[in-house]
Design a protein around this motif. Structure first.
Motif, short mmCIF file in Angstrom:
data_model
loop_
_atom_site.label_atom_id
_atom_site.label_comp_id
_atom_site.label_asym_id
_atom_site.label_seq_id
_atom_site.Cartn_x
_atom_site.Cartn_y
_atom_site.Cartn_z
N TYR A 218 37.03 21.07 63.32
CA TYR A 218 35.62 20.77 63.58
C TYR A 218 35.00 20.25 65.07
N ALA B 101 19.24 16.75 63.74
CA ALA B 101 20.15 17.05 65.27
C ALA B 101 20.15 16.00 66.20
N ARG C 166 21.52 12.80 65.17
CA ARG C 166 23.09 12.70 65.20
C ARG C 166 23.66 12.85 66.62
N LEU D 269 22.23 26.65 68.41
CA LEU D 269 23.62 26.63 68.23
C LEU D 269 23.95 24.95 68.15
N THR E 58 22.26 22.39 67.72
CA THR E 58 21.74 21.63 66.60
C THR E 58 22.45 22.09 65.44
N ALA E 59 22.65 23.20 65.23
CA ALA E 59 23.45 23.80 63.96
C ALA E 59 24.90 22.94 64.01
N LEU E 60 25.36 22.97 65.24
CA LEU E 60 26.82 22.11 65.15
C LEU E 60 26.84 20.91 64.67
N VAL E 61 26.03 20.11 65.19
CA VAL E 61 25.92 18.64 64.75
C VAL E 61 25.40 18.52 63.29
N ASN E 62 24.61 19.60 62.86
CA ASN E 62 24.10 19.58 61.47
C ASN E 62 24.90 20.22 60.45
#
Lengths: 295, 295
Positions: free
Chosen positions: A193, A281, A284, B201, B203-207
């Protein structure tokens, strides 16, 4: 600097094999802690001389040496294949009771293979700091790379608990804020990840069909950041990805699910949902930065 | 520095509205070019005084002023909404023949709305440099942000060709290596790929559901780079994404196709295909960096 440093024995001989950016940083950090005797081995004589002149190391060698027999702790700061070759060629110089550790992120099968090379009584405790900095070579080394960094230990079956503790105490003494101990399996899951996936995303971003000769005129910071690691060593990373295939496939799926959920909200003009997604996001990311003391 | 600078008239009055990082950089750049007369307008008196003391600007005002009537060229270095308010409140101070431009990436409907605010004979040529730097405020301004940067012009219907050329010549004189002229439609298409997509991308990575309380211990450079822009202004970007919905959805699809093609090769252990994919990414990234003179 004194936190748990008491648990780290400075009255010992530490050998550093590979005196580059990371190895040099160990030398500087350990010397700052007051370690009695530091041996450095590296083919680069210039780096060795500089480190000795600066008083960061005491004895220097350009190749494997009998002097390694004095070492209580040997830290390999080289690529995995260099370490394996060095161990195979110099195993006569490792004596019972010596603790070996590395920084290469070796684990699982590779670690077991390395352990098999070692003489009886020599314990290899795999681990690595989650640390580094721009640049390379001893000249760029700094004891500060450990400050607040994380240190990952991936012990093997058969590792002596006292030896694991010795490496942990060294990491804490050097300034690492957390020493995390994980199984090889968990290590691979996490790394899929936090390291493999971002590399895959960066390469997919530049490999989109939208990339064309005009793209360069519209590139700003976000695209540059998001593709920084796309300049990748292709054969090496292909091997790395394949060696962790199932975990990486799983992470690609989970990422795709998050991306898809955003995409659906955008298509439906779900303003609230999008805002919530972006807020989560942002939060985080901010927590992550706060916790890792980095940008 | 002399490349096409000959096309830029330094014997003129330039007004800069908003003397922050970007506005200040224009002031420094234009002064370096020898522009005769520079007016600055900004509510921040300290910034104005500093710029004046440094000789970067000649006349300073904390609000809209009659002095703007002297301006041949007005550069708005503010957010779009601030610019619109300023224009509405001070339109009496803009006289026929004055060229207006901005840095906010205004285009399409917004640009048309702005044009409607303007007195007869005042031409607004939308554009923006693809430039910037860390930090904010006049104190961080530098004429060097333009060096080798790209400059995007998004002319509106009705813009006088000579005025478009005047802004282009200024950009070249400031040191920009490329001035690209695009339609609002093309601008939105490109920006969806090079700016909106990387933000999504990140934001999707941390989400991803994989994010948990242990993640922070395994975060390294690639994850940090890949999530840098995830700390996002959620309401603002929700609006931006919605305003460019169709293009962004298209870019998410194209990205997903690239990611999926990699994922399939990984699942099939297609070593050659993976290596080729990564090599192409590395090559593209390297060319991009080379061409944009950035890291």
């Amino acid at each position: 600097m004194d936190k748990e440093a008491s648990g780290f024995n400075t009255k010992q001989t530490v050998a550093i094999v590979g005196l580059g950016l990371i190895g040099g940083s160990y030398a500087r950090g350990l010397r700052r802690l007051g370690v009695d005797h530091i041996i450095a081995v590296d083919p680069d004589e210039k780096a060795l001389q500089q480190a000795k002149q600066e008083g960061m190391v005491d004895d220097i060698y350009t190749a494997g040496t009998e002097a390694l027999k004095q070492a209580d702790l040997v830290i390999f700061c080289t690529a995995a294949d260099v370490m394996i070759r060095f161990l195979a060629e110099n195993k006569a110089f490792f004596t019972p009771g010596t603790i070996l550790t590395d920084v290469a992120g070796i684990k699982g099968d590779t670690a077991t293979a390395i352990a098999a090379l070692l003489p009886e009584g020599v314990d290899f405790v795999p681990g690595h700091p989650m640390a580094g900095r721009e640049g390379r070579g001893y000249a760029m080394a700094s004891a500060d790379i450990f400050n607040g960094a994380n240190y990952i230990l991936v012990p093997m079956e058969g590792n002596d608990e006292e030896h694991i503790l010795a490496v942990k105490n060294m990491a804490r003494a050097l300034g690492c804020s957390h020493v995390v101990r994980v199984t090889p399996e968990d290590h691979d899951r996490f790394i899929a990840y936090t390291s493999s996936l971002p590399h895959v995303l960066a390469t997919a971003l530049v490999n989109s069909e939208s990339m064309n000769t005009l793209t360069k005129y519209f590139v700003a910071g976000s695209f540059r950041d998001g593709t920084r690691v796309a300049d990748i060593n292709a054969p090496l990373w292909t091997k790395l990805f394949l060696s962790n295939k199932d975990n990486l496939l799983y992470e690609i799926d989970r990422f795709s699910a998050a991306l898809q959920s955003f995409s659906t909200m955008l298509a439906e003009e779900d303003t609230k949902g999008m805002t919530r997604f972006l807020q989560q996001a942002a939060m985080r990311r901010r927590e992550l930065v706060h916790e890792t003391h980095s940008r």
